[in-house]
Design a protein around this motif. Structure first.
Motif, PDB file in Angstrom:
ATOM      1  N   ILE A 185       0.844  -1.312   0.047  1.00  0.00           N
ATOM      2  CA  ILE A 185       0.077  -0.029  -0.114  1.00  0.00           C
ATOM      3  C   ILE A 185       0.909   1.399   0.038  1.00  0.00           C
ATOM      4  CG2 ILE A 185      -1.539   1.159   1.235  1.00  0.00           C
ATOM      5  CD1 ILE A 185      -3.001  -1.470   2.041  1.00  0.00           C
ATOM      6  N   GLY A 186       0.796   1.941  -0.877  1.00  0.00           N
ATOM      7  CA  GLY A 186       1.547   3.261  -1.215  1.00  0.00           C
ATOM      8  C   GLY A 186       2.942   2.757  -1.684  1.00  0.00           C
ATOM      9  N   ALA A 187       2.922   1.829  -2.801  1.00  0.00           N
ATOM     10  CA  ALA A 187       4.051   1.034  -3.451  1.00  0.00           C
ATOM     11  C   ALA A 187       5.037   1.940  -3.932  1.00  0.00           C
ATOM     12  CB  ALA A 187       3.668   0.018  -4.422  1.00  0.00           C
ATOM     13  N   GLY A 188       4.785   3.211  -4.415  1.00  0.00           N
ATOM     14  CA  GLY A 188       5.584   4.324  -5.103  1.00  0.00           C
ATOM     15  C   GLY A 188       6.226   3.497  -6.242  1.00  0.00           C
ATOM     16  N   LEU A 189       7.661   3.430  -6.491  1.00  0.00           N
ATOM     17  CA  LEU A 189       8.109   2.949  -7.994  1.00  0.00           C
ATOM     18  C   LEU A 189       8.452   1.413  -7.817  1.00  0.00           C
ATOM     19  CD1 LEU A 189      10.511   5.976  -8.757  1.00  0.00           C
ATOM     20  CD2 LEU A 189       8.222   5.432  -9.712  1.00  0.00           C
ATOM     21  N   GLY A 190       7.980   0.960  -6.712  1.00  0.00           N
ATOM     22  CA  GLY A 190       7.831  -0.537  -6.611  1.00  0.00           C
ATOM     23  C   GLY A 190       9.129  -1.286  -6.281  1.00  0.00           C
ATOM     24  N   GLY A 191      10.040  -0.754  -5.801  1.00  0.00           N
ATOM     25  CA  GLY A 191      11.526  -1.378  -5.421  1.00  0.00           C
ATOM     26  C   GLY A 191      11.064  -2.604  -4.489  1.00  0.00           C
ATOM     27  N   LEU A 192      10.289  -2.413  -3.360  1.00  0.00           N
ATOM     28  CA  LEU A 192      10.024  -3.701  -2.531  1.00  0.00           C
ATOM     29  C   LEU A 192       9.105  -4.728  -3.417  1.00  0.00           C
ATOM     30  CD1 LEU A 192       8.759  -4.031   1.081  1.00  0.00           C
ATOM     31  CD2 LEU A 192       7.176  -4.590  -0.737  1.00  0.00           C
ATOM     32  N   MET A 193       8.225  -4.293  -4.180  1.00  0.00           N
ATOM     33  CA  MET A 193       7.490  -5.261  -4.912  1.00  0.00           C
ATOM     34  C   MET A 193       8.369  -6.245  -5.885  1.00  0.00           C
ATOM     35  SD  MET A 193       4.376  -2.796  -6.482  1.00  0.00           S
ATOM     36  CE  MET A 193       3.915  -4.237  -7.616  1.00  0.00           C
ATOM     37  N   ARG A 194       9.369  -5.539  -6.403  1.00  0.00           N
ATOM     38  CA  ARG A 194      10.239  -6.318  -7.368  1.00  0.00           C
ATOM     39  C   ARG A 194      11.065  -7.512  -6.381  1.00  0.00           C
ATOM     40  NH1 ARG A 194       9.354  -1.988 -10.441  1.00  0.00           N
ATOM     41  NH2 ARG A 194      10.669  -0.722  -9.278  1.00  0.00           N
ATOM     42  N   GLN A 195      11.575  -6.784  -5.219  1.00  0.00           N
ATOM     43  CA  GLN A 195      12.073  -7.809  -4.479  1.00  0.00           C
ATOM     44  C   GLN A 195      11.197  -8.891  -3.967  1.00  0.00           C
ATOM     45  OE1 GLN A 195      14.164  -4.672  -2.032  1.00  0.00           O
ATOM     46  NE2 GLN A 195      14.930  -6.151  -0.732  1.00  0.00           N
ATOM     47  N   GLY A 196       9.971  -8.651  -3.595  1.00  0.00           N
ATOM     48  CA  GLY A 196       9.122  -9.666  -3.080  1.00  0.00           C
ATOM     49  C   GLY A 196       8.925 -10.786  -4.517  1.00  0.00           C
TER      50      GLY A 196
END
Ligand SMILES: C[S@@+](CC[C@H](N)C(=O)[O-])C[C@H]1O[C@@H](n2cnc3c(N)ncnc32)[C@H](O)[C@@H]1O
Length: 277
Positions: free
Chosen positions: A69-80
């Motif tokens: 939630i509030g992913a911004g540019l998605g750095g954490l998403m790609r790590q996940g």
């Protein structure tokens, strides 16, 4: 749906989305790695290490459906996604979501089939009930004036025993000394920091049982001081937060250190599990 609000303007006004993609293609013709993207797409204190810690707090199930939630540019998403998690990123700032998707398409090993970006407000999550195993907040609750409503929404979309993990800025003992601009706000109008007690009380009152709470302030300060030194060393880094925030970032970065040193802000890492209430 694109939102137009002063907060969205704060995040979009200096964003050089087109140029940043040209810069990435020129510097990394075979595609950037996640560490190469990190100075741009990890818009929080602690970089990839902080995101890795947060993702490691999630107990995996098969498949693990995670809402950032509030992913911004998605750095954490790609790590996940590299951990095999099915990642959905939700953000109010539409141009962040568009750039997030372009970064996933360019990045090496980004696990893009399991990455989805949605433009929406955390107060009204556009998902059915119980469709996620975990929700993540990383430096995003700090922008949300109605945290109680956001927590109701999180509880609704989480499965039974779902997990909430967060790495958030909260107010410190000297919050009245907070100096602006900081990356999440140019003025107090968009900074909605809770005290640790208020955050814990909010989570417990909204059906979350706290399993882990770590004060991350000292680690954050050391990390930010190291970054500040790097930012002041004259060399041309391929990517930096200035591609998002513009020249304002020089002052924002210094203020982060000042606010941590002065006890105006603190950082916490929290893991909580959902129960029926
Ligand atoms: C400081 S940035 C952090 C981005 C990302 N989590 C990270 O750590 O790199 C805060 C993000 O929260 C988003 N945001 C703020 N309020 C929001 C809301 N009500 N609903 C959805 N996103 C929101 C902003 O658009 C921004 O992208």
């Amino acid at each position: 749906m694109a939102f137009h609000s002063p907060l969205v303007t704060h995040y979009q006004q200096a964003l050089r989305d087109r140029e940043v993609l040209e810069q990435i293609r020129a510097h990394y013709p075979d595609g950037p790695t996640l560490p190469q993207l990190a100075p741009l797409d990890q818009l929080h204190i602690g970089g990839m290490a902080a995101s890795a810690r947060l993702l490691n707090l999630i107990d995996p199930v098969a498949p693990t459906r995670v809402l950032d939630i509030g992913a911004g540019l998605g750095g954490l998403m790609r790590q996940g996604a590299t951990l095999g998690y099915h990642m959905v990123g939700l953000d109010l700032t539409h141009r962040f979501n568009v750039l997030n998707q372009s970064l996933s398409a360019l990045a090496v090993n980004a696990g893009s089939p399991t990455l989805v970006s949605v433009t929406a407000d955390a107060c009204a999550l556009p998902f059915g009930s119980r469709c996620f195993d975990a929700v993540v907040f990383q430096h995003s609750l700090l922008n949300m004036p109605d945290a109680a409503r956001v927590m109701d929404e999180c509880h609704r979309v989480l499965s039974a025993n779902g997990q909430l993990v967060m790495h958030e800025v909260i107010s410190g003992p000297n919050v009245e000394d907070l100096v602006y601009p900081v990356p999440w706000a140019a003025s107090p109008a968009h900074s909605h920091l809770l005290t640790q007690d208020a955050l814990v009380h909010l989570l417990e009152s909204k059906g979350f049982h706290i399993q882990h709470l770590d004060d991350w302030t000292d680690t954050a300060l050391e990390w930010r001081q190291r970054q500040l030194q790097k930012e002041q060393t004259p060399r041309s880094a391929a990517l930096s937060p200035a591609w998002v925030f513009g020249d304002r970032f020089t002052q924002m970065g210094k203020h982060l250190v000042e606010n941590l040193v002065n006890g105006a802000i603190k950082l916490v890492e929290i893991k909580a599990s959902c129960y029926a209430y």
